[in-house]
Motif scaffolding. Structure first.
Motif, PDB file in Angstrom:
ATOM      1  N   GLY A   1       0.805  -1.212   0.000  1.00 13.87           N
ATOM      2  CA  GLY A   1       0.000   0.000   0.000  1.00 13.87           C
ATOM      3  C   GLY A   1       0.837   1.259   0.000  1.00 13.87           C
ATOM      4  N   ARG A   2       2.112   1.118  -0.326  1.00 12.96           N
ATOM      5  CA  ARG A   2       3.057   2.243  -0.309  1.00 12.96           C
ATOM      6  C   ARG A   2       3.534   2.545  -1.728  1.00 12.96           C
ATOM      7  N   PRO A   3       4.009   3.758  -1.952  1.00 13.15           N
ATOM      8  CA  PRO A   3       4.590   4.080  -3.256  1.00 13.15           C
ATOM      9  C   PRO A   3       5.795   3.193  -3.548  1.00 13.15           C
ATOM     10  N   ALA A   4       5.959   2.848  -4.803  1.00 14.98           N
ATOM     11  CA  ALA A   4       7.094   2.029  -5.237  1.00 14.98           C
ATOM     12  C   ALA A   4       8.216   2.965  -5.699  1.00 14.98           C
ATOM     13  N   ALA A   5       9.103   3.278  -4.783  1.00 13.69           N
ATOM     14  CA  ALA A   5      10.243   4.155  -5.085  1.00 13.69           C
ATOM     15  C   ALA A   5      11.348   3.356  -5.749  1.00 13.69           C
ATOM     16  N   GLY A   6      12.034   3.977  -6.699  1.00 17.88           N
ATOM     17  CA  GLY A   6      13.192   3.359  -7.316  1.00 17.88           C
ATOM     18  C   GLY A   6      12.898   2.455  -8.500  1.00 17.88           C
ATOM     19  N   VAL A   7      11.709   2.575  -9.091  1.00 21.19           N
ATOM     20  CA  VAL A   7      11.376   1.778 -10.277  1.00 21.19           C
ATOM     21  C   VAL A   7      11.864   2.529 -11.520  1.00 21.19           C
ATOM     22  N   ALA A   8      12.709   1.886 -12.310  1.00 20.36           N
ATOM     23  CA  ALA A   8      13.179   2.486 -13.559  1.00 20.36           C
ATOM     24  C   ALA A   8      12.051   2.429 -14.585  1.00 20.36           C
ATOM     25  N   VAL A   9      11.833   3.567 -15.261  1.00 16.69           N
ATOM     26  CA  VAL A   9      10.760   3.700 -16.244  1.00 16.69           C
ATOM     27  C   VAL A   9      11.364   4.228 -17.544  1.00 16.69           C
ATOM     28  N   THR A  10      10.977   3.605 -18.657  1.00 16.67           N
ATOM     29  CA  THR A  10      11.456   4.025 -19.965  1.00 16.67           C
ATOM     30  C   THR A  10      10.257   4.315 -20.856  1.00 16.67           C
TER      31      THR A  10
END
Length: 107
Positions: free
Chosen positions: A14-23
């Motif tokens: 239920g928390r934000p997903a920090a550190g996900v690489a997005v292209t």
């Protein structure tokens, strides 16, 4: 100018997903932008170029889950979407868990 943004939420915690690489790419695979979600799970702007057509957001979920010491089923999530208004705002959220994901057009 077209505004593209995203937000990734870890549906298990239920928390934000920090550190996900997005292209962000076009359909030929040409790179438009790269970013990593911040501590709030957000990328507030991937591009402000004028775009139309079909584009793809790719989320590196394998690296995110590995950093959390979680085994996941989907090593990446690829979302194709169409930009029809070059002056529009396109927010593409991702709800993520190790064995499922969903998305919708946000505001």
């Amino acid at each position: 100018m077209t505004h593209v943004s995203t937000h990734v939420l870890n549906a298990v915690t239920g928390r934000p997903a920090a550190g996900v690489a997005v292209t962000l790419t076009d359909t030929t695979g040409t790179l438009i932008a790269q970013a990593t979600t911040d501590e709030n799970g957000r990328v507030t702007s991937l591009t402000d170029d004028s775009l139309t057509g079909v584009y793809r957001l790719m989320f590196d979920t394998a690296s995110y889950f590995a950093a959390q010491a979680v085994v996941g089923f989907y090593p990446e999530v690829l979302i194709s979407f169409e930009i029809t208004d070059p002056a529009g705002r396109y927010h593409v959220p991702l709800l993520l868990s190790p064995y499922a994901y969903s998305t919708y057009r946000g505001s």
